[in-house]
Write a protein that holds these residues in place. Structure first.
Motif, PDB file in Angstrom:
ATOM      1  N   PRO A   1      39.367  30.396   5.020  1.00 38.34           N
ATOM      2  CA  PRO A   1      38.332  30.259   3.986  1.00 38.34           C
ATOM      3  C   PRO A   1      38.467  31.367   2.938  1.00 38.34           C
ATOM      4  CG  PRO A   1      37.394  31.186   5.982  1.00 38.34           C
ATOM      5  CD  PRO A   1      38.856  30.932   6.257  1.00 38.34           C
ATOM      6  N   LEU A   2      38.805  30.971   1.727  1.00 43.38           N
ATOM      7  CA  LEU A   2      38.947  31.920   0.626  1.00 43.38           C
ATOM      8  C   LEU A   2      37.746  31.790  -0.303  1.00 43.38           C
ATOM      9  CD1 LEU A   2      42.714  31.276  -0.103  1.00 43.38           C
ATOM     10  CD2 LEU A   2      41.730  33.187   1.154  1.00 43.38           C
ATOM     11  N   LYS A   3      37.657  32.656  -1.287  1.00 42.81           N
ATOM     12  CA  LYS A   3      36.511  32.667  -2.198  1.00 42.81           C
ATOM     13  C   LYS A   3      36.349  31.333  -2.940  1.00 42.81           C
ATOM     14  CE  LYS A   3      34.600  35.277  -6.032  1.00 42.81           C
ATOM     15  NZ  LYS A   3      34.811  36.370  -6.954  1.00 42.81           N
ATOM     16  N   SER A   4      37.430  30.800  -3.464  1.00 40.92           N
ATOM     17  CA  SER A   4      37.338  29.592  -4.279  1.00 40.92           C
ATOM     18  C   SER A   4      38.014  28.379  -3.643  1.00 40.92           C
ATOM     19  CB  SER A   4      37.977  29.855  -5.641  1.00 40.92           C
ATOM     20  OG  SER A   4      39.334  30.192  -5.455  1.00 40.92           O
TER      21      SER A   4
ATOM     22  N   MET B   1      31.618  24.892  -8.889  1.00 40.68           N
ATOM     23  CA  MET B   1      32.944  24.433  -9.299  1.00 40.68           C
ATOM     24  C   MET B   1      32.766  23.175 -10.118  1.00 40.68           C
ATOM     25  SD  MET B   1      34.411  22.848  -5.689  1.00 40.68           S
ATOM     26  CE  MET B   1      34.183  24.346  -4.776  1.00 40.68           C
ATOM     27  N   ASP B   2      33.816  22.774 -10.806  1.00 37.45           N
ATOM     28  CA  ASP B   2      33.724  21.531 -11.561  1.00 37.45           C
ATOM     29  C   ASP B   2      34.201  20.370 -10.690  1.00 37.45           C
ATOM     30  OD1 ASP B   2      36.510  21.563 -11.613  1.00 37.45           O
ATOM     31  OD2 ASP B   2      36.630  22.339 -13.647  1.00 37.45           O
ATOM     32  N   THR B   3      34.081  19.176 -11.221  1.00 36.51           N
ATOM     33  CA  THR B   3      34.404  17.971 -10.458  1.00 36.51           C
ATOM     34  C   THR B   3      35.868  17.945 -10.025  1.00 36.51           C
ATOM     35  OG1 THR B   3      32.716  16.771 -11.703  1.00 36.51           O
ATOM     36  CG2 THR B   3      34.306  15.449 -10.500  1.00 36.51           C
ATOM     37  N   GLU B   4      36.763  18.375 -10.903  1.00 34.72           N
ATOM     38  CA  GLU B   4      38.188  18.363 -10.577  1.00 34.72           C
ATOM     39  C   GLU B   4      38.487  19.280  -9.393  1.00 34.72           C
ATOM     40  OE1 GLU B   4      42.488  19.317 -12.639  1.00 34.72           O
ATOM     41  OE2 GLU B   4      40.758  18.949 -13.915  1.00 34.72           O
TER      42      GLU B   4
ATOM     43  N   GLY C   1      41.207  17.002   3.532  1.00 30.85           N
ATOM     44  CA  GLY C   1      41.394  15.698   4.154  1.00 30.85           C
ATOM     45  C   GLY C   1      40.072  15.018   4.479  1.00 30.85           C
ATOM     46  N   HIS C   2      39.021  15.369   3.756  1.00 32.11           N
ATOM     47  CA  HIS C   2      37.709  14.784   3.998  1.00 32.11           C
ATOM     48  C   HIS C   2      37.505  13.548   3.135  1.00 32.11           C
ATOM     49  CE1 HIS C   2      35.831  18.769   5.607  1.00 32.11           C
ATOM     50  NE2 HIS C   2      36.792  18.304   6.374  1.00 32.11           N
ATOM     51  N   GLN C   3      36.495  12.739   3.516  1.00 27.88           N
ATOM     52  CA  GLN C   3      36.197  11.536   2.754  1.00 27.88           C
ATOM     53  C   GLN C   3      35.209  11.808   1.626  1.00 27.88           C
ATOM     54  OE1 GLN C   3      34.819   8.922   5.814  1.00 27.88           O
ATOM     55  NE2 GLN C   3      36.878   8.400   6.479  1.00 27.88           N
ATOM     56  N   PHE C   4      34.499  12.925   1.699  1.00 23.80           N
ATOM     57  CA  PHE C   4      33.575  13.311   0.645  1.00 23.80           C
ATOM     58  C   PHE C   4      33.497  14.828   0.602  1.00 23.80           C
ATOM     59  CE2 PHE C   4      31.049  13.255   4.428  1.00 23.80           C
ATOM     60  CZ  PHE C   4      30.195  14.336   4.292  1.00 23.80           C
ATOM     61  N   PHE C   5      32.889  15.359  -0.479  1.00 22.35           N
ATOM     62  CA  PHE C   5      32.769  16.805  -0.618  1.00 22.35           C
ATOM     63  C   PHE C   5      31.489  17.112  -1.381  1.00 22.35           C
ATOM     64  CE2 PHE C   5      33.715  20.976  -2.459  1.00 22.35           C
ATOM     65  CZ  PHE C   5      34.186  21.637  -1.334  1.00 22.35           C
ATOM     66  N   VAL C   6      30.673  18.023  -0.850  1.00 17.42           N
ATOM     67  CA  VAL C   6      29.421  18.443  -1.475  1.00 17.42           C
ATOM     68  C   VAL C   6      29.685  19.762  -2.193  1.00 17.42           C
ATOM     69  CG1 VAL C   6      27.015  19.053  -1.078  1.00 17.42           C
ATOM     70  CG2 VAL C   6      28.115  17.356   0.400  1.00 17.42           C
TER      71      VAL C   6
ATOM     72  N   LEU D   1      24.678  23.573 -12.412  1.00 18.37           N
ATOM     73  CA  LEU D   1      24.217  24.160 -11.143  1.00 18.37           C
ATOM     74  C   LEU D   1      23.448  23.163 -10.281  1.00 18.37           C
ATOM     75  CD1 LEU D   1      23.225  27.739 -12.336  1.00 18.37           C
ATOM     76  CD2 LEU D   1      25.348  27.001 -11.260  1.00 18.37           C
ATOM     77  N   GLU D   2      23.738  21.882 -10.471  1.00 19.29           N
ATOM     78  CA  GLU D   2      23.154  20.811  -9.658  1.00 19.29           C
ATOM     79  C   GLU D   2      24.059  20.536  -8.466  1.00 19.29           C
ATOM     80  OE1 GLU D   2      20.361  18.778 -10.433  1.00 19.29           O
ATOM     81  OE2 GLU D   2      19.867  20.074 -12.130  1.00 19.29           O
ATOM     82  N   THR D   3      23.486  20.100  -7.366  1.00 20.24           N
ATOM     83  CA  THR D   3      24.266  19.726  -6.196  1.00 20.24           C
ATOM     84  C   THR D   3      24.786  18.305  -6.384  1.00 20.24           C
ATOM     85  OG1 THR D   3      22.921  21.137  -4.789  1.00 20.24           O
ATOM     86  CG2 THR D   3      24.216  19.436  -3.696  1.00 20.24           C
TER      87      THR D   3
END
Length: 184
Positions: free
Chosen positions: A57-60, A140-143, A153-158, A165-167
């Motif tokens: 796990p890194l910062k970004s 972070m941005d969408t990209e 390798g996940h099917q989604f990402f939050v 600054l919206e989730t």
């Protein structure tokens, strides 16, 4: 880097520990200075196979890979190659990003908001939660979120959208395109 190396059905010898540390530390050449992270390594031995899982796990960014092979040392080599490809891919995208601001805006403009129909009745079944995860949402941005999702390798990402600054939640549709769910 700090290493947390655990073995399941295998004793983690000094030789294996040193080999893992030597190989994984080669990833530092892709970053400015030392990596301040705790590297999680799980070694598992089955009847005829070994499995190696590494999470950094890194910062970004979260680097994660797993590999199965008959030989543990070969599995370690393969997994480090995977992690190296992930880092190079991430670095290429990040370095290319300032030149592609318009492309990012285009992805955001074509986001899709998906609303699921409400369910009025539930079966009498019990829903069993088998795992709970907690994590910090990093802006972070969408990209970047799509890149993180693909690397894990996940099917989604939050994630937290860096501008608003919206989730948000990003996922890959069956047609191979990506969609974003914006939480209000």
């Amino acid at each position: 880097m700090r290493f947390n190396i655990r073995g399941e059905n295998v004793e983690v010898t000094n030789a294996i520990r040193d080999y893992i540390i030597k190989k994984v530390e080669k990833l530092e050449k892709y970053f400015d200075g030392m990596i301040q992270a705790e590297v999680q390594v799980k070694l598992k031995v089955y009847d005829k196979d070994t499995k190696v899982e590494i999470t950094i796990p890194l910062k970004s960014l979260v680097l994660r890979a797993e590999e199965q092979h008959e030989n543990m040392y070969a599995a370690i080599d393969l997994i480090v190659d995977k992690l190296e490809r992930q880092v190079r891919k991430y670095k290429t995208k990040v370095n290319r990003k300032p030149r592609q601001v318009k492309a990012v805006r285009k992805i955001e403009d074509t986001s899709v908001l998906v609303l699921e129909p409400e369910v009025d009745t539930f079966d009498e079944e019990r829903f069993e939660v088998v795992r709970t995860k907690k994590f910090n949402l990093k802006p972070m941005d969408t990209e970047e979120a799509i890149l993180q999702m693909n690397m894990l390798g996940h099917q989604f990402f939050v994630y937290t959208e860096s501008e608003s600054l919206e989730t948000n939640i990003v996922y890959q549709r069956k047609d191979g395109k990506y969609a974003v769910i914006e939480i209000q």
